[in-house]
Design an enzyme around this catalytic site. Structure first.
Site, PDB file in Angstrom:
ATOM      1  N   TYR A 144      -2.412   0.612   3.243  1.00 30.32           N
ATOM      2  CA  TYR A 144      -2.784   2.024   3.242  1.00 30.32           C
ATOM      3  C   TYR A 144      -3.662   2.446   4.417  1.00 30.32           C
ATOM      4  O   TYR A 144      -3.999   3.624   4.528  1.00 30.32           O
ATOM      5  CB  TYR A 144      -3.490   2.366   1.921  1.00 30.32           C
ATOM      6  CG  TYR A 144      -2.645   2.041   0.724  1.00 30.32           C
ATOM      7  CD1 TYR A 144      -1.511   2.794   0.431  1.00 30.32           C
ATOM      8  CD2 TYR A 144      -2.934   0.957  -0.099  1.00 30.32           C
ATOM      9  CE1 TYR A 144      -0.705   2.485  -0.655  1.00 30.32           C
ATOM     10  CE2 TYR A 144      -2.137   0.654  -1.185  1.00 30.32           C
ATOM     11  CZ  TYR A 144      -1.025   1.417  -1.455  1.00 30.32           C
ATOM     12  OH  TYR A 144      -0.230   1.107  -2.530  1.00 30.32           O
ATOM     13  N   HIS A 183       4.490   9.008   2.306  1.00 31.48           N
ATOM     14  CA  HIS A 183       3.872   7.782   1.798  1.00 31.48           C
ATOM     15  C   HIS A 183       3.293   7.008   2.966  1.00 31.48           C
ATOM     16  O   HIS A 183       3.975   6.819   3.982  1.00 31.48           O
ATOM     17  CB  HIS A 183       4.890   6.922   1.043  1.00 31.48           C
ATOM     18  CG  HIS A 183       5.419   7.622  -0.162  1.00 31.48           C
ATOM     19  ND1 HIS A 183       4.692   7.734  -1.318  1.00 31.48           N
ATOM     20  CD2 HIS A 183       6.584   8.284  -0.363  1.00 31.48           C
ATOM     21  CE1 HIS A 183       5.396   8.434  -2.190  1.00 31.48           C
ATOM     22  NE2 HIS A 183       6.540   8.784  -1.629  1.00 31.48           N
TER      23      HIS A 183
END
Length: 144
Positions: free
Chosen positions: A21, A98
């Site tokens: 992430y 995403h």
């Protein structure tokens, strides 16, 4: 005005698995989104929640003011049909983003229940995916 909706666990950016992430916090990501939007003569309004009902409510509210939507529902992407149904009601261009490449992750992450109600999807580009989404929306809005 572009609605930027971040879902479940995205408030933990910078603390959660940086290999997947990245290292930006949510505040840093939102600051970057505001700057990228301004560079494109767009205005962004960011929102994050860990509560699915609040996410749905915010999608509904976007109908009154947003000219485009960028959303990263997090894990809700894979099973939240209420979010899918709410997005279906919003008649503006929508981009699913995403940070990680969901197609290269666990099997259960490879399916998006919102894919058929968004106009474009970006996955695996980290924070840059939000910039790409702003570029896509600017073009979509200009050509509408």
């Amino acid at each position: 005005m572009i609605a930027v909706l971040n879902g479940v666990n995205l408030n933990m950016l910078g603390q959660r698995d940086p290999a997947q992430y990245g290292t930006l916090t949510l505040t840093e990501l939102e600051t970057q989104v505001y700057a990228w939007a301004a560079e494109r003569s767009l205005t962004a309004r960011c929102f994050q929640t860990n509560h699915e009902g609040a996410f749905v409510d915010h999608i509904h509210e976007c109908r009154g003011w947003a000219s485009g939507v960028i959303l990263n529902p997090g894990a809700w992407t894979h099973y939240a049909y209420a979010i899918r149904d709410a997005l279906e009601i919003v008649a503006v261009p929508k981009v699913e983003v995403h940070l990680s490449d969901i197609a290269a992750r666990e099997e259960w992450r490879r399916h998006s229940v919102i894919a058929d109600v968004v106009d474009h999807s970006i996955s695996g580009r980290g924070a840059e995916g939000y910039r790409d989404a702003l570029d896509w929306l600017r073009e979509a809005i200009a050509s509408a």
